[in-house]
Enzyme design. Sequence first.
Site, PDB file in Angstrom:
ATOM      1  CD  GLU A   3       4.256   8.395   2.109  1.00 51.88           C
ATOM      2  OE1 GLU A   3       4.054   9.606   2.367  1.00 51.88           O
ATOM      3  OE2 GLU A   3       4.089   7.918   0.973  1.00 51.88           O
TER       4      GLU A   3
ATOM      5  CD  GLN B  12       5.435   0.900   0.598  1.00 50.96           C
ATOM      6  OE1 GLN B  12       6.494   0.331   0.416  1.00 50.96           O
ATOM      7  NE2 GLN B  12       4.962   1.810  -0.220  1.00 50.96           N
TER       8      GLN B  12
ATOM      9  CD1 TRP C 204       5.470  -5.025   2.112  1.00 50.59           C
ATOM     10  CD2 TRP C 204       4.791  -3.503   3.588  1.00 50.59           C
ATOM     11  NE1 TRP C 204       5.657  -5.558   3.362  1.00 50.59           N
ATOM     12  CE2 TRP C 204       5.249  -4.634   4.291  1.00 50.59           C
ATOM     13  CE3 TRP C 204       4.339  -2.415   4.320  1.00 50.59           C
ATOM     14  CZ2 TRP C 204       5.235  -4.716   5.673  1.00 50.59           C
ATOM     15  CZ3 TRP C 204       4.329  -2.491   5.701  1.00 50.59           C
ATOM     16  CH2 TRP C 204       4.767  -3.634   6.376  1.00 50.59           C
TER      17      TRP C 204
ATOM     18  CG  HIS D  64       9.748   4.827  -3.009  1.00 48.61           C
ATOM     19  ND1 HIS D  64       9.064   3.681  -3.343  1.00 48.61           N
ATOM     20  CD2 HIS D  64       8.955   5.520  -2.172  1.00 48.61           C
ATOM     21  CE1 HIS D  64       7.897   3.670  -2.724  1.00 48.61           C
ATOM     22  NE2 HIS D  64       7.809   4.782  -2.011  1.00 48.61           N
TER      23      HIS D  64
END
Length: 186
Positions: free
Chosen positions: A90, A23, A16, A11
């Site tokens: 993630e 994140q 952040w 991405h």
Amino acid sequence: MAAPTLLLVRHGQSEWNAAGRMQGQTPGIPLTELGHQQAAAAAAELAALTRDGAGPGALVSSDLLRAVQTAEHCAAATGLAFATTPELREQGYGVLEGRPSRELWDVVDWTDVHWSAEGGESLAQLHARVSAYLTALRADPPADVVALVTHGDTIRAVQAVAAGLGPDAMPAVTPHNGTVTRLVLT
């Protein structure tokens, strides 16, 4: 159908990322303006591959906002619709999410693949989640070439699983935001 070729899209830069905050799986973190530019560049790369006959026939994204916003760029550039899945999220960092990343060097045991923060996910758990996803993808690939829009640690886990390596041997280098990494599954 043979095992697919993967185009791993990290991405674009999120708010952040720019702020240096951990994140993990925190939802709702949007891309920055630079992140949108990076996502558009990755999308253009996928579109160029498509014109050359080597582009994706399917597009799958993590369901976290920063990946979805990147996938939207990729979908617009390639003409593909995209599906989302939590399997491409993630690594979860639990109670550490939102904290400045620089503070975590003294908190996280980076050498123990089974360590996780409270409410988080260890590297071993991330590796197992990615391994299960890739097993299902190999069994029933939606296309010969599949673009996966995902996150840095998840990409490293995909690379390890594809190479037959365990969570203790994940690559140390995380691809930059908005990059496309080609990987042939076997």
